[in-house]
Design an enzyme around this catalytic site. Sequence first.
Site, PDB file in Angstrom:
ATOM      1  N   LYS A  99      26.274 -19.560   3.183  1.00 13.01           N
ATOM      2  CA  LYS A  99      27.518 -19.037   3.398  1.00 13.01           C
ATOM      3  C   LYS A  99      27.943 -18.661   1.528  1.00 13.01           C
ATOM      4  O   LYS A  99      28.062 -19.581   0.886  1.00 13.01           O
ATOM      5  CB  LYS A  99      28.642 -19.756   3.800  1.00 13.01           C
ATOM      6  CG  LYS A  99      29.889 -19.243   4.030  1.00 13.01           C
ATOM      7  CD  LYS A  99      30.971 -19.823   4.720  1.00 13.01           C
ATOM      8  CE  LYS A  99      32.202 -19.346   4.571  1.00 13.01           C
ATOM      9  NZ  LYS A  99      33.317 -20.102   5.113  1.00 13.01           N
TER      10      LYS A  99
ATOM     11  N   LYS B 235      25.724 -15.903   5.832  1.00 11.87           N
ATOM     12  CA  LYS B 235      26.814 -15.038   5.927  1.00 11.87           C
ATOM     13  C   LYS B 235      27.317 -14.793   4.551  1.00 11.87           C
ATOM     14  O   LYS B 235      27.265 -15.761   3.706  1.00 11.87           O
ATOM     15  CB  LYS B 235      28.139 -16.132   6.348  1.00 11.87           C
ATOM     16  CG  LYS B 235      29.420 -15.577   6.513  1.00 11.87           C
ATOM     17  CD  LYS B 235      30.489 -16.421   6.996  1.00 11.87           C
ATOM     18  CE  LYS B 235      31.738 -15.970   7.322  1.00 11.87           C
ATOM     19  NZ  LYS B 235      32.735 -16.802   7.522  1.00 11.87           N
TER      20      LYS B 235
END
Length: 328
Positions: free
Chosen positions: A199, A252
């Site tokens: 992320k 992400k």
Amino acid sequence: MVELDSLLHSGYHNPALRPLQVERTLTKSSLMYPIFITDEQDSLIPIPSMPNQYRIGINRLEALIAPLVAKGLKGVMLFGVPNDSVKDEFGTAADDPQGPVIMAVRLLKTKFPALLVSCDVCLCEYTSHGHCGHLNSDNTINNEASVRRLAEVAVNYAKAGADNVAPSDMMDGRMRAIKQGLHEAGLSHRVSLMAYSAKYASALYGPFRDAACSGAKFGDRSAYQLPPGSRGLGRRAIQRDVREGADIIMVKPATFYMDIIRDAKELAPDHPIAAYQVSGEYAMIHHAAASGVFDLKTAVLESMCSLQRAGCSLILTYFTPELLEWLD
């Protein structure tokens, strides 16, 4: 003269041949719909920066989800949006039994038992400072205390009936702590663990933070989310989460990080790979289509195809309601 080994058109000249060249085909089972649950129980509040998305009160949730399930929705990811009055420095309200997430889990599993109900596990929506964990006195992250609290929250979501818990906080070691907590609670056999492994500290989260009211009150999250240019850290984080017991690996954001998605598929070939097409990606595609840059449906389907080509088997996207229609 063209050499014979240069000829490719023969393999896809006919429309019936083209699907044979595709490694993965997009299906409704490939999609997970992220939704924002507010503690204003009768509300359906439009999110200005995210067209067609809402903060949804528990009393409006069944009516919103039922037609999507009828069209083939297989899974959702829940994000809680509590009132500011319940926020404190420790994120105490994250697993409140009367809070938005746990109430939504119970409702969805009662009304739609076959629906895969996933819960994002983070503290940023519930802390008064807006950071994803507990803080030291100098406002740096207290990793150990944060991990303990995140594991408690994940286990309580699982006890409420969640099928999948997904820590997005990016604390070190939280996957092992959550896996251990689920095991000790007797839940590890029925609750999967999806790791937001790679992320990145991205500019693409702005609309989400508006939607979830989760912006940091000071500083930013670059001390725990990954630097955008760091491929090596992303690879190390993926391998760590595999070792610590993750069942699903996520990258992400999605579009700007397809090299990391491909890395994830190569590093964890026996794990499902997920990508989160985040709020900024969603908004960019919507606004570009509205400006006539391209056709919305064509662009969304191409974005899905590209993520699958990179290695995804699961895509979290706010376009899920449209895709359920388009895939019929």
